[in-house]
Design an enzyme around this catalytic site. Structure first.
Site, PDB file in Angstrom:
ATOM      1  N   TYR A 158       0.853  -1.202   0.000  1.00  0.00           N
ATOM      2  CA  TYR A 158       0.000   0.000   0.000  1.00  0.00           C
ATOM      3  C   TYR A 158       0.886   1.249   0.000  1.00  0.00           C
ATOM      4  CZ  TYR A 158      -3.406  -3.439   1.749  1.00  0.00           C
ATOM      5  OH  TYR A 158      -4.223  -4.535   1.912  1.00  0.00           O
ATOM      6  N   TRP A 171      -3.629   6.069   3.144  1.00  0.00           N
ATOM      7  CA  TRP A 171      -4.975   5.519   3.319  1.00  0.00           C
ATOM      8  C   TRP A 171      -5.671   6.267   4.446  1.00  0.00           C
ATOM      9  CZ3 TRP A 171      -2.578   2.598  -0.160  1.00  0.00           C
ATOM     10  CH2 TRP A 171      -3.347   1.760  -0.979  1.00  0.00           C
ATOM     11  N   ASP A 185      -6.307   4.377   8.092  1.00  0.00           N
ATOM     12  CA  ASP A 185      -4.959   4.111   8.607  1.00  0.00           C
ATOM     13  C   ASP A 185      -4.380   5.389   9.239  1.00  0.00           C
ATOM     14  OD1 ASP A 185      -5.497   2.232   6.290  1.00  0.00           O
ATOM     15  OD2 ASP A 185      -3.641   1.342   7.042  1.00  0.00           O
ATOM     16  N   TYR A 200       1.026  -1.008  -6.892  1.00  0.00           N
ATOM     17  CA  TYR A 200      -0.353  -1.063  -6.388  1.00  0.00           C
ATOM     18  C   TYR A 200      -1.352  -1.015  -7.544  1.00  0.00           C
ATOM     19  CZ  TYR A 200      -4.633  -0.232  -3.856  1.00  0.00           C
ATOM     20  OH  TYR A 200      -5.904  -0.349  -3.366  1.00  0.00           O
ATOM     21  N   ASP A 222     -12.515  -5.280   3.841  1.00  0.00           N
ATOM     22  CA  ASP A 222     -12.849  -5.505   2.445  1.00  0.00           C
ATOM     23  C   ASP A 222     -13.658  -6.759   2.136  1.00  0.00           C
ATOM     24  OD1 ASP A 222     -11.093  -3.400   2.476  1.00  0.00           O
ATOM     25  OD2 ASP A 222      -9.586  -4.339   1.216  1.00  0.00           O
ATOM     26  N   TYR A 260      -7.622 -12.465   5.665  1.00  0.00           N
ATOM     27  CA  TYR A 260      -7.937 -11.038   5.711  1.00  0.00           C
ATOM     28  C   TYR A 260      -9.033 -10.737   6.750  1.00  0.00           C
ATOM     29  CZ  TYR A 260      -7.160  -6.688   2.984  1.00  0.00           C
ATOM     30  OH  TYR A 260      -6.829  -5.437   2.552  1.00  0.00           O
ATOM     31  N   TRP A 261     -10.247 -10.386   6.324  1.00  0.00           N
ATOM     32  CA  TRP A 261     -11.277 -10.017   7.311  1.00  0.00           C
ATOM     33  C   TRP A 261     -12.262 -11.151   7.597  1.00  0.00           C
ATOM     34  CZ3 TRP A 261     -10.933  -5.683  10.196  1.00  0.00           C
ATOM     35  CH2 TRP A 261     -10.033  -4.703   9.742  1.00  0.00           C
ATOM     36  N   GLU A 315       0.303  -7.104   9.574  1.00  0.00           N
ATOM     37  CA  GLU A 315      -0.972  -6.463   9.207  1.00  0.00           C
ATOM     38  C   GLU A 315      -2.134  -7.068  10.001  1.00  0.00           C
ATOM     39  OE1 GLU A 315      -1.724  -6.832   5.039  1.00  0.00           O
ATOM     40  OE2 GLU A 315      -3.427  -5.444   5.053  1.00  0.00           O
TER      41      GLU A 315
HETATM   42  C1  DGY Z   1      -6.678  -2.981  -1.050  1.00  0.00           C
HETATM   43  O1  DGY Z   1      -6.235  -2.578  -2.118  1.00  0.00           O
HETATM   44  O2  DGY Z   1      -6.606  -4.145  -0.634  1.00  0.00           O
HETATM   45  C2  DGY Z   1      -7.256  -2.009  -0.151  1.00  0.00           C
HETATM   46  O3  DGY Z   1      -7.751  -2.561   1.010  1.00  0.00           O
HETATM   47  C3  DGY Z   1      -8.240  -1.107  -0.818  1.00  0.00           C
HETATM   48  O4  DGY Z   1      -8.445  -0.072   0.059  1.00  0.00           O
END
Ligand code: DGY
Length: 424
Positions: free
Chosen positions: A33, A37, A40, A85, A167, A351-352, A395
């Site tokens: 990233y 953001w 963040d 990215y 996400d 992730y989430w 993370e």
């Molecule tokens: C990503 O690119 O994974 C981000 O979470 C988008 O904000």
């Protein structure tokens, strides 16, 4: 037995923030990233607050350099070009200067500003900076309550899973299933060149979320049309709770700075409180709401505890959430998994959909303290401390054993560990 990670010290946390500093703004992680953001930045500012007030305020000023004329504060500000990215500024096509994405993120910034205002050592600068930021914050809150709640229902609309910051929650499965993917971006993804694909969202997810970006682009990023016409429109429980808390914190700032908008903020708070019951499932848990289908999410996520952070529930509901927390903890070793560990789609590494995130832990613990459940807040803080000491500033973390996942040297993990005193 937990192995002590020699990297998890206050000095190494500060070093991560300094290394991720690109000159006035901090990237979450330079490889995955490489831009600024939104949410963040709120946690990063709290990290700086522990050793450099001035730099904390600067982080927020940099973010607001990306604010749109309609008040929206974008989820990414692309201050400078950077490799690595996808999707970059040319894909978003918002034509903003500086280049930005076209969606927002949970408004934790207001609550960070209140903490900076109350806790910064340089009191005079704190007053000056908070006063300068206040109209920008107010414009952003108005955008949520007006543009993103066109019917003034008290529940705000999110138009993209990335807007939630969480996400790939199971909450977005059904609403995303209703989005017809119009492109295949699997070959364009850069995230899985940096991180194990098992720890990231799927290709199908990316194809659908990028379809949403194309839809919004076709509407010229017109805020009012995006809010009403995108094929993904949900009330994210996380955003709703963070916004309610931010409204309370904005009110406190307005009073402290003698800004004549307390009545307007009280109006928002009254509407939100009246509507909040729409997010309660029959079992008493709190869920996200698909505004297109009218369905509550079938999954319970860690946001079910966020009404405590928002101060949105009564003592009985808080006790029920404390009981739910204890149930979750019979299934995992470390608090707080991002998705209910008894949910069939629970995935402790993806992730989430299962992993622990320190910034969520910080907010959830704050909520439990406010309702008198100090022992739960202590448990969450103890677990957060243990995983950071074992795995460093990753993370996110596996709730079964505290193993670190995703990107390393992560700014918000380092920042919240500093601010929350996890490293002393
Ligand atoms: C990503 O690119 O994974 C981000 O979470 C988008 O904000």
């Amino acid at each position: 037995m937990l192995i002590r990670n020699p990297e998890a010290t206050p000095e190494s946390a500060r070093t991560i923030l300094r290394r991720n500093d690109r000159g006035g703004y901090t990237v979450p992680n330079g490889r995955i990233y490489p831009f600024q953001w939104n949410w963040d930045s709120g946690f990063v500012a709290l990290g700086y607050l522990t050793f450099d007030d001035k730099r904390a305020w600067q982080e927020l000023d940099a973010l607001f350099a990306g604010q749109w004329d309609d008040g929206m504060v974008p989820h990414i500000v692309f201050h400078k070009p950077a490799e690595g990215y996808y999707p970059g500024p040319e894909i978003w096509g918002t034509r903003h200067a500086p280049p930005t994405s076209g969606i927002s993120q949970p408004p934790v910034i207001t609550s960070a500003v209140l903490r900076l205002f109350r806790e910064a050592k340089d009191r005079e600068a704190a007053g000056k900076n908070a006063r300068a930021l206040f109209p920008k914050l107010l414009a952003w809150h108005r955008w949520w309550h007006e543009t993103r709640d066109p019917e003034r229902s008290g529940l705000v609309t999110s138009v993209h899973p990335w807007e939630s910051g969480r996400d790939n929650l199971p909450d977005w499965d059904a609403p995303l299933a209703a989005v017809t993917p119009k492109l295949d971006v699997s070959a364009l993804r850069k995230d899985i060149t940096h991180v194990n694909a098992d720890e990231r969202p799927s290709h199908d997810f990316y194809n659908r979320v990028m379809t949403l970006v194309e839809e919004a682009k076709a509407l010229g990023w017109n805020g009012a049309r995006v809010a009403r016409e995108l094929s993904f429109r949900v009330c994210d429980l996380g955003i709703q709770c963070i916004l309610m808390r931010a409204d309370r914190d904005l009110r406190a700032l307005a009073e402290a700075l003698s800004q004549p908008v307390v009545g307007e903020i009280d109006g928002w708070l009254a509407q939100e409180s009246a509507a909040f019951g729409r997010l309660v499932a029959p079992d008493g848990s709190f869920r996200s709401l698909d505004l297109r289908s009218g369905q509550l999410s079938p999954a319970v996520t860690a946001a079910t505890f966020m009404p405590l952070y928002a101060r949105a529930v009564d003592a009985a509901a808080a006790s029920a959430l404390a009981r739910l927390f204890e149930q979750w903890m019979t299934r995992v070793a470390f608090a707080v998994p991002s998705t209910d560990p008894s949910y069939p789609g629970f995935d402790p590494q993806r992730y989430w959909r299962g992993p622990v995130w320190l910034i969520m832990n910080f907010m959830i613990a704050d909520g439990f303290v406010a309702y008198g459940f100090d022992h739960i807040a202590d448990r969450i803080r103890r677990d957060s401390r243990a995983i950071v000491r074992r795995s460093g500033f990753m993370e996110y973390f596996d709730p079964r054993d505290g193993r670190g996942l995703g990107g390393c040297d992560f700014s918000w993990s380092a920042a919240i560990a500093l601010y929350w005193g996890l490293l002393d």
